[in-house]
Design a protein around this motif. Sequence first.
Motif, short mmCIF file in Angstrom:
data_model
loop_
_atom_site.label_atom_id
_atom_site.label_comp_id
_atom_site.label_asym_id
_atom_site.label_seq_id
_atom_site.Cartn_x
_atom_site.Cartn_y
_atom_site.Cartn_z
N ARG A 410 49.95 44.59 39.66
CA ARG A 410 50.17 44.69 38.20
C ARG A 410 51.58 44.20 37.84
O ARG A 410 51.77 43.51 36.85
CB ARG A 410 50.00 46.14 37.72
N ILE A 411 52.55 44.57 38.67
CA ILE A 411 53.93 44.10 38.41
C ILE A 411 53.94 42.57 38.49
O ILE A 411 54.50 41.88 37.62
CB ILE A 411 54.92 44.70 39.44
N GLU A 412 53.29 42.06 39.52
CA GLU A 412 53.27 40.59 39.71
C GLU A 412 52.59 39.91 38.53
O GLU A 412 53.07 38.89 38.02
CB GLU A 412 52.52 40.27 41.01
N ALA A 413 51.47 40.51 38.06
CA ALA A 413 50.76 39.90 36.92
C ALA A 413 51.68 39.87 35.69
O ALA A 413 51.72 38.88 34.96
CB ALA A 413 49.49 40.69 36.63
N ALA A 414 52.41 40.97 35.48
CA ALA A 414 53.33 41.02 34.32
C ALA A 414 54.40 39.94 34.45
O ALA A 414 54.78 39.30 33.46
CB ALA A 414 53.96 42.40 34.22
N GLU A 415 54.89 39.73 35.66
CA GLU A 415 55.93 38.71 35.87
C GLU A 415 55.37 37.30 35.63
O GLU A 415 56.07 36.44 35.09
CB GLU A 415 56.50 38.82 37.28
N CYS A 416 54.13 37.09 36.03
CA CYS A 416 53.53 35.75 35.85
C CYS A 416 53.25 35.48 34.38
O CYS A 416 53.51 34.38 33.89
CB CYS A 416 52.24 35.63 36.66
N VAL A 417 52.76 36.48 33.68
CA VAL A 417 52.46 36.31 32.25
C VAL A 417 53.74 35.97 31.48
O VAL A 417 53.74 35.15 30.56
CB VAL A 417 51.82 37.62 31.69
N ALA A 418 54.87 36.59 31.89
CA ALA A 418 56.13 36.40 31.14
C ALA A 418 56.85 35.11 31.54
O ALA A 418 57.85 34.74 30.90
CB ALA A 418 57.04 37.60 31.41
#
Length: 444
Positions: A410-418
């Motif tokens: 989830r942290i990784e997904a948030a970083e990729c989205v941003a």
Amino acid sequence: MNSPAASLSVAIVGAGPAGFYTAQALTELAPRAQIDLIDRLPTPFGLIRYGVAPDHQETKKIQELFESIALSPQVGFIGNVEIGRDIALAELRELYDAVVLAHGVPQDASLGIPGDTLPGVYGAASFVGWYNGHPDLAGLQPRLGAPGAVVVGNGNVAIDIARVLSKSRAELERSDMAPYALEHIARSAPGEVYVMGRRGPVQAKFTTVELAELGTLEQAVALAEPADIPDRPGEDLSPRDRRVKAKNLECLQAYAHADPHSKPKRIHLHFYAKPLEILGADRVEGIRFERMESGADGVPAGTGRTFDLACSTVIAAIGYRACALEGLALAPEGNRLHHDDGRLCRGLYVAGWLRRGPSGKIGTNRADGEAVAQRICLEIPPSGRAGRAGLLDKIQGRGLRTVDFEGWKRIEAAECVAATPEAVRRKISSVDEMLAIAHSCLFT
Ligand code: NAP
């Protein structure tokens, strides 16, 4: 406690390359073993995320292998748990059949010269951790700017730092550098960066690929002093070393003939310069070196002649120091644990940099992991200890929140989205923010 049906439980402290290679070898050698990778941060991958240069995304692709290991049903990731703070090593050893320490050597070696604690002096672990968004170092905000930055050391870490400091904003935007560091470097990095070795170019530890990359930067030209660069390495080297060193010399010869005004920034590679003192009353204003010369056996000898370089920043990329957990002994060099072929005592092992000192490439840790896994399988019978369930019980009983691999995703997904279109991710460097995302349902 012995149970014939029990499966081996192994806790690996540190979810970096050494930890992952150990976990991989254990899954192959002991297909029923339960293996937990425990990290003090909510994020896995250790030096891949916080040590490898942010513009070396190819190197970071090893993360894909580590992810496949983490997704094995035998392997668990337990992030945000610090051994020695949240739970004692002795308690961990009670819970698991074997414990492997693979948490690296995180502290900077000190220059040990007058002035080395002045504001403006940084160790490479701190400086690299800062630009890579390590939560402990996000607030470093290093002093940068004219008249220049001096990087002491002739290893690949020194080269990484010099390159990162000399890249253009456009080049940095293609990396996964922490956003605050990108802004700070793009605005304030000095035009002059000096990389200083106390020995000669043949003794320098950097590798040719890294050295050659300094010659490909958009805004910076790499320079060397012609008088420092011999035509060829001496005959006292093995044929392989001679070939490798000859390639470095070829590259340095080209830098010795480069036009210093061909680009707006310069990286100066200096050799035979031993740091003596950092100059300045209440902040770094310069650094004094003794000019060295090559002794007969390659050991540098002081000439007694000194010279000063004006600078605002000194970064010591001269190696690292280990921290010993709970009374474990360090080797005399201070950069690894004292061990017997990977074993510290019954049921306690060591792998990676903490075992052999800070050297080698990421893949070098594979052999360490395999060796330690073999020893564990030979020496430790499964005993039915509580393992993961027991650890999670204890941690939750102390009111602490862990992060599992799904939480990390989830942290990784948030970083990729941003992330901007040029970058693969926009790193988060606040642990509180990471925890909030890891425990939310928004990024699934
Ligand atoms: P390193 O390769 O051991 O280099 C350390 C450097 O510091 C040496 O040039 C050493 O000089 C110098 N030094 C030590 N003490 C000093 C002192 N008191 N004053 C002046 N100079 C001093 O270490 P590293 O650069 O930290 O790299 C660690 C490991 O990570 C290496 O194996 C490296 O190859 C690897 N790495 C690889 C990459 C890559 O592949 N791209 C990137 C980063 C790191 P002497 O030789 O004279 O002792």
